[in-house]
Design a protein around this motif. Structure first.
Motif: not given
Length: 117
Positions: A39-66
């Motif tokens: 999702t967008r937060d102003g100019d930032d692109l932010v992780v809004a959700r990490v789907f369970p059981g996917t490669p990002a699960d446990g490695k990326l977290f909600e709120g991370a700014v890319l």
């Protein structure tokens, strides 16, 4: 005539017919990627959700700014999405920053992601 009536009755009573059958149908969207919603937060692109059981699960977290994907910083969210997704088994490197803990680089292997909608 009785044969046609019997067939019609059997078809009408079949478990694949009726409202209860439709309730069991689930729809999925499948793609090759890492399993995050952005999702967008102003100019930032932010992780809004990490789907369970996917490669990002446990490695990326909600709120991370890319910050970057494979060393590049795309301008538009669709470009980010296109670069993060890719061939199953290939890797992608993301540089992210967390508001409370600073920068991190995460390398993930893309896999099939199945999202229920």
């Amino acid at each position: 005539m009785s044969t046609a009536a019997a067939i019609a009755h059997r078809v009408a009573d079949h478990p694949c017919n009726g409202a209860h059958a439709r309730a069991d149908i689930q729809s999925y969207y499948t793609y090759s990627g890492i399993g995050i919603e952005l999702t967008r937060d102003g100019d930032d692109l932010v992780v809004a959700r990490v789907f369970p059981g996917t490669p990002a699960d446990g490695k990326l977290f909600e709120g991370a700014v890319l910050l970057s994907v494979d060393g590049e910083s795309p301008r538009h969210i669709q470009q980010w999405t296109n670069m993060i997704r890719g061939e199953q088994g290939s890797s992608v490197e993301l540089e992210v920053v967390y508001p409370c803990s600073g920068r991190d680089t995460v390398v993930l292997e893309r896999d099939l992601v199945r999202v229920r909608y």
